[in-house]
Design an enzyme around this catalytic site. Structure first.
Site, short mmCIF file in Angstrom:
data_model
loop_
_atom_site.label_atom_id
_atom_site.label_comp_id
_atom_site.label_asym_id
_atom_site.label_seq_id
_atom_site.Cartn_x
_atom_site.Cartn_y
_atom_site.Cartn_z
N ARG A 55 0.84 -1.20 0.00
CA ARG A 55 0.00 0.00 0.00
C ARG A 55 0.88 1.26 0.00
NH1 ARG A 55 -5.58 1.09 1.99
NH2 ARG A 55 -5.99 -1.11 1.70
N LEU A 83 -5.35 6.18 3.55
CA LEU A 83 -4.08 6.65 3.00
C LEU A 83 -2.96 6.40 4.01
CD1 LEU A 83 -5.38 9.94 1.40
CD2 LEU A 83 -4.46 7.96 0.17
N ASN A 97 -11.36 15.40 3.32
CA ASN A 97 -12.32 14.33 3.00
C ASN A 97 -13.74 14.80 3.31
OD1 ASN A 97 -13.25 11.60 2.49
ND2 ASN A 97 -13.33 11.28 4.72
N HIS A 99 -17.53 13.21 4.32
CA HIS A 99 -18.08 11.97 4.88
C HIS A 99 -19.55 12.16 5.22
CE1 HIS A 99 -17.99 8.08 6.84
NE2 HIS A 99 -18.67 8.62 7.82
N ASP A 131 -6.26 12.41 8.58
CA ASP A 131 -5.07 11.85 9.22
C ASP A 131 -5.06 10.35 8.94
OD1 ASP A 131 -6.84 10.69 10.97
OD2 ASP A 131 -6.37 12.03 12.64
N GLY A 133 -6.25 7.87 10.55
CA GLY A 133 -7.37 7.07 11.04
C GLY A 133 -8.48 6.95 9.99
N ASP A 135 -11.73 8.10 8.71
CA ASP A 135 -12.60 9.28 8.76
C ASP A 135 -12.38 10.08 10.04
OD1 ASP A 135 -13.89 8.72 6.26
OD2 ASP A 135 -14.97 7.11 7.27
C1 GAR Z 1 -20.15 10.41 -0.57
O1 GAR Z 1 -21.38 10.37 0.10
C2 GAR Z 1 -19.03 10.55 0.44
O2 GAR Z 1 -19.38 11.29 1.57
C3 GAR Z 1 -18.77 9.10 0.81
O3 GAR Z 1 -18.85 8.42 -0.42
C4 GAR Z 1 -19.83 9.08 -1.25
C5 GAR Z 1 -19.22 9.26 -2.61
O4 GAR Z 1 -20.17 9.73 -3.55
N1 GAR Z 1 -17.50 8.95 1.44
C6 GAR Z 1 -17.29 8.13 2.47
O5 GAR Z 1 -18.13 7.38 2.92
C7 GAR Z 1 -15.89 8.19 3.06
N2 GAR Z 1 -15.79 7.41 4.23
P1 GAR Z 1 -19.71 10.29 -4.96
O6 GAR Z 1 -18.74 9.24 -5.57
O7 GAR Z 1 -20.97 10.38 -5.74
O8 GAR Z 1 -19.03 11.61 -4.75
#
Ligand code: GAR
Length: 179
Positions: A55, A83, A97, A99, A131, A133, A135
């Site tokens: 990775r 990451l 990010n 979330h 970071d 972790g 999210d």
């Molecule tokens: C979004 O809802 C984002 O918040 C989530 O993935 C989706 C991507 O949608 N991310 C996570 O869950 C990160 N832990 P998209 O590809 O249509 O932008």
């Protein structure tokens, strides 16, 4: 300049592009991610874990590629891999990010389903600095989203995404202005 990492459908990438933000490169951990098709003429690349010995090696190659495209701020727009430090140290405090929950509640890849299963009345959107972790990291912006009677994962996620598409560009804009 902004680099965007994607794994899925790319509606948040689309929101960044529609906001006129200086996106210069789009990368994915999945070769066939539908999000890549939204990049238009922008350079795109896929960095599949299975193509690398580790990775860390994959993340180093991805950071190299982004920096070759003058990227200094990285936005995770539905990027579903953790990451490594080898990546994060290349963009210190400059990886953010989005979330679909009110972090620190409900981190992880299935946040919307987890919130419905838990019976919460209120969900939300969090934009935060990344970071090592899951999210985790300092929160930049957060907004509440109601959970309605009869919501499914799809209907709730759709309502959440409408907020994400406003909040993520706003957070990126503020980060760029602060620099
Ligand atoms: C979004 O809802 C984002 O918040 C989530 O993935 C989706 C991507 O949608 N991310 C996570 O869950 C990160 N832990 P998209 O590809 O249509 O932008």
């Amino acid at each position: 300049m902004i680099g965007v990492l994607v794994s899925g459908g790319g509606t948040n990438l689309q929101a960044l592009l529609d906001a006129g933000l200086p996106v210069r490169a789009v990368a994915s951990n999945k070769r066939g991610a539908p999000a890549l098709a939204r990049a238009g003429d922008l350079p795109t690349a896929s960095f599949e874990l299975s193509d690398y010995a580790s990775r860390a090696e994959r993340d180093t190659a991805m950071a190299d590629w982004l920096q070759q495209h003058d990227v200094d701020v990285v936005v995770l727009a539905g990027y579903m891999h953790l990451l490594t430090p080898q990546f994060l140290e290349r963009f210190p405090a400059r990886v953010i990010n989005v979330h679909p929950s009110l972090l620190p509640d409900f981190p992880g890849a299935h946040a919307v389903a987890d919130q419905l299963a838990a019976g919460v009345r209120e969900s939300g959107v969090t934009v935060h600095v990344v970071d090592e972790g899951i999210d985790s990291g300092p929160i930049l912006l957060q907004e509440r989203v109601p959970v309605l009677e009869g919501d499914t994962v799809e209907t709730l996620h759709e309502r959440i995404k409408r907020v994400e598409h406003r909040l993520l560009p706003q957070a990126v804009e503020e980060l760029l202005c602060a620099r």
